[in-house]
Design an enzyme around this catalytic site. Structure first.
Site, PDB file in Angstrom:
ATOM      1  N   SER A  25      27.216 -16.384   2.611  1.00  0.00           N
ATOM      2  CA  SER A  25      28.168 -17.366   3.002  1.00  0.00           C
ATOM      3  C   SER A  25      27.756 -18.119   3.639  1.00  0.00           C
ATOM      4  O   SER A  25      26.817 -19.229   3.526  1.00  0.00           O
ATOM      5  CB  SER A  25      29.839 -17.924   2.736  1.00  0.00           C
ATOM      6  OG  SER A  25      29.540 -18.669   3.030  1.00  0.00           O
ATOM      7  N   THR A  30      42.817 -22.303   5.385  1.00  0.00           N
ATOM      8  CA  THR A  30      43.795 -21.451   5.868  1.00  0.00           C
ATOM      9  C   THR A  30      43.682 -21.688   7.129  1.00  0.00           C
ATOM     10  O   THR A  30      45.162 -21.160   7.671  1.00  0.00           O
ATOM     11  CB  THR A  30      43.340 -20.059   5.726  1.00  0.00           C
ATOM     12  OG1 THR A  30      42.467 -19.175   6.002  1.00  0.00           O
ATOM     13  CG2 THR A  30      43.148 -20.076   3.737  1.00  0.00           C
ATOM     14  N   ASP A  77      37.634 -11.752   3.112  1.00  0.00           N
ATOM     15  CA  ASP A  77      37.025 -11.963   3.512  1.00  0.00           C
ATOM     16  C   ASP A  77      35.628 -10.523   3.827  1.00  0.00           C
ATOM     17  O   ASP A  77      35.254 -10.209   4.968  1.00  0.00           O
ATOM     18  CB  ASP A  77      36.968 -12.536   4.643  1.00  0.00           C
ATOM     19  CG  ASP A  77      35.980 -12.947   5.343  1.00  0.00           C
ATOM     20  OD1 ASP A  77      34.742 -13.629   5.100  1.00  0.00           O
ATOM     21  OD2 ASP A  77      36.110 -13.508   7.095  1.00  0.00           O
ATOM     22  N   ARG A  89      35.875 -28.181   6.297  1.00  0.00           N
ATOM     23  CA  ARG A  89      36.813 -27.933   6.749  1.00  0.00           C
ATOM     24  C   ARG A  89      37.993 -27.223   6.981  1.00  0.00           C
ATOM     25  O   ARG A  89      37.807 -26.291   6.234  1.00  0.00           O
ATOM     26  CB  ARG A  89      37.840 -29.334   5.827  1.00  0.00           C
ATOM     27  CG  ARG A  89      37.080 -30.687   5.704  1.00  0.00           C
ATOM     28  CD  ARG A  89      38.294 -32.079   4.985  1.00  0.00           C
ATOM     29  NE  ARG A  89      36.775 -33.241   5.016  1.00  0.00           N
ATOM     30  CZ  ARG A  89      37.642 -34.340   5.803  1.00  0.00           C
ATOM     31  NH1 ARG A  89      37.890 -33.969   6.864  1.00  0.00           N
ATOM     32  NH2 ARG A  89      36.698 -35.150   5.223  1.00  0.00           N
TER      33      ARG A  89
END
Length: 551
Positions: A310, A244, A302, A241
């Site tokens: 990830s 940001t 990031d 989902r």
């Protein structure tokens, strides 16, 4: 399909095998060992209706006897125990008895759910032992290179929710600032993969597709999955989902079907229909990644290493054997230059190879949004228009989805290299992709959706060009922020509908895009942002920067 647990994880009949603490920090411990010397009266549990977003938080009144006796400090880690179970939580101290009285222990929504007891139930609290991996964290903060075991220890403590948000932030910043070397990225990826559920579909190949993000409206997965599944490849697509961004794949799919489904239901859907498009929050794959994302996304952290770990940890844990990675490049994308994209591709390829994952990285054009809509309903409209061959279907979304699907189809050993695009186009044009999408939607649980009258938010305004010329650039980040200010992804009908794209000619007063909002306040916020900077650059045609992407 089988589920394999991480090291040291018990396999209990009838219970999904997960790592210790993967279920939101809940674990079995004997209360007696903590209570032998307990002289204070147990506290009574109170549910405090605060959404702390994936963090367990406990609340004690400042005048509580336990608070004074234990010498607690705000933001310290505590153990909350009852009925042979415990959770770890960060402590907040309150002065208002209306929130928590002196005889009560309050828990946030996440913590209350994790503990699983009713309000008024007696609970015990004590200071939590510091995470065993803290010395390794301190070495990383100091700039040292960590070993494989160091990363295993840190990630297990993170998955068990032993780290506070301050410690999580310190770990993420240390990894970002010092930049992990490629062996460390592999150690981190493998450690994240080992903690939590591991799936084995007993089939080869198991394919998946992922985009590193940063491009609004880029809903190619919702076209790629039905095309690939219609061909017969197994494609269990679980998605995130929005955190940001204006919408994630799961948010957009939720306009059409249920996405929050029990894992056994998803498994049955995948077996029957060869694919799914669901939220990955119930799958418990790489749970440490979910904890880290909750901290790094709001901080816009990031780093390359964290990104690789990830993505690959979740794909390997999900049982994927082959992955297609969409790596968009553009002046307002996560990756700005081709040289940076090639370096990132090499890192992905190195780590994927060490983890036994076949990887195809595709560098794509990220200079502007893909499709017309930004926001769940608008993006779902675009996807269904492509599937139904609607005259207003966005061609850029169609073409990109076909190219990605074609590359994925070439994971099939019976498909020759270069033939995938034609096969994907035939599946889409014949209606087989639409038929497969409808079957997946029905299996997951249909939601009402009228393609000709999508449920858009009621308040709207248009942003006009203030000068004549050619659209030379669109700032993805600013446009995504405008959609967020308008309310996307909640409510789903909020967002931005693009009317002009790069290369289009515009006149003064001609609309560039339309903004939809559910509430007057959100409409006002979005309008103010548009007035400061509407995210569009207008100039001459020769000022457009063309990207030589490697499709």
């Amino acid at each position: 399909m089988t589920q394999n647990s991480g090291p040291g994880t018990p396999n209990m009949p009838g219970i999904p095998s997960t790592s210790p603490g993967a279920e939101a920090g809940r674990d079995s411990v004997p209360d007696a060992q903590h209570l032998d010397d307990e002289t204070l009266t147990p506290l009574l549990l109170r549910r405090v209706g605060i959404d702390t977003y994936r963090e367990n938080v406990a609340y004690l009144h400042r005048d509580c006897g336990h608070y004074r006796a234990e010498g607690f400090q705000a933001l310290s880690k505590v153990e909350v125990r009852t009925n042979g179970h415990r959770i770890l939580a960060s402590l907040n101290v309150v002065d208002d008895p209306a929130i928590v009285a002196c005889h009560q222990l309050g828990l946030s929504e996440d913590a209350f759910k994790a503990l699983g007891e009713a309000e008024g139930h007696p609970v015990s609290i004590s200071q939590a032992e510091p995470p065993a991996s803290i010395p390794a964290l301190h070495r990383k903060i100091a700039g040292e290179r960590l070993s494989r075991q160091d990363f295993n220890n840190i990630i297990r403590d993170i998955a068990e929710l032993r780290y506070s948000k301050i410690e999580l932030t310190a770990f993420l910043v240390a990894c970002s600032q010092g930049e992990l070397d490629r062996e460390e990225v592999f150690y981190l990826s493998d450690a994240m993969c080992q903690v939590g559920r591991r799936l084995d579909w007993h089939e080869h190949p198991v394919v998946d597709k992922h985009c590193i993000g940063g491009i609004p409206g880029n809903r190619t997965s919702m076209l790629v999955v039905p095309i690939v599944a219609a061909h017969g490849l197994l494609c269990p697509k679980t998605s995130s989902r929005a955190i940001t961004s204006p919408s994630g794949t799961a948010d957009t799919m939720e306009v059409l079907a249920k996405v929050d489904l029990p894992f056994h239901t998803l498994e049955e859907i995948v077996r029957t229909h060869r694919g799914c498009l669901a939220w990955g929050g119930t799958s418990e794959l790489s749970p440490a990644d979910d904890v880290l994302i909750a901290v790094e996304r709001p901080l816009y952290l990031d780093s390359a290493g964290q990104m690789v770990a990830s993505i690959l940890s979740k794909k390997v844990a999900a049982g994927s054997t082959h992955l297609l990675l969409d790596l968009p490049v553009g002046p307002h994308a996560k990756v700005r230059t081709m040289s940076e994209a090639r370096r990132l591709r090499k890192l992905f390829e190195f780590v994927a190879g060490r983890m036994g994952l076949v990887l195809d990285v595709v560098i794509t054009d990220g200079s502007q949004p893909i499709g017309r809509g930004i926001g769940p309903v608008l993006e779902a409209r675009d996807v269904m228009r492509v599937l139904t061959h609607h005259p207003d279907a966005p061609n850029d979304l169609r073409q990109k989805a076909l190219r990605l699907a074609g590359r994925m189809l070439e994971f099939d050993p019976d498909v020759r290299g270069g033939d995938g695009f034609g096969i994907a186009r035939d599946i889409l044009d014949s209606g087989r992709a639409l038929e497969k999408m409808q079957a997946i939607i029905h299996a997951q649980g249909d939601m009402p959706f009228d393609l000709e009258n999508p449920p858009l938010a009621p308040h709207r305004f248009e942003v006009m060009a203030t000068e004549a010329g050619v659209v030379t650039g669109i700032d993805n980040l600013k446009l995504a922020r405008i959609a967020r200010l308008a309310g996307a992804p909640k409510p789903a009908g909020a967002g931005v509908d693009l009317l002009k794209r790069i290369g289009d000619t515009v006149e003064v007063g001609e609309p560039l895009y339309r903004v939809y909002a559910a509430y007057h306040a959100e409409m006002a916020f979005a309008r103010q942002s548009c007035e400061r900077d509407n995210a569009y650059s207008i100039g001459r045609a020769d000022e457009i920067t063309r990207l030589n992407v490697e499709f």
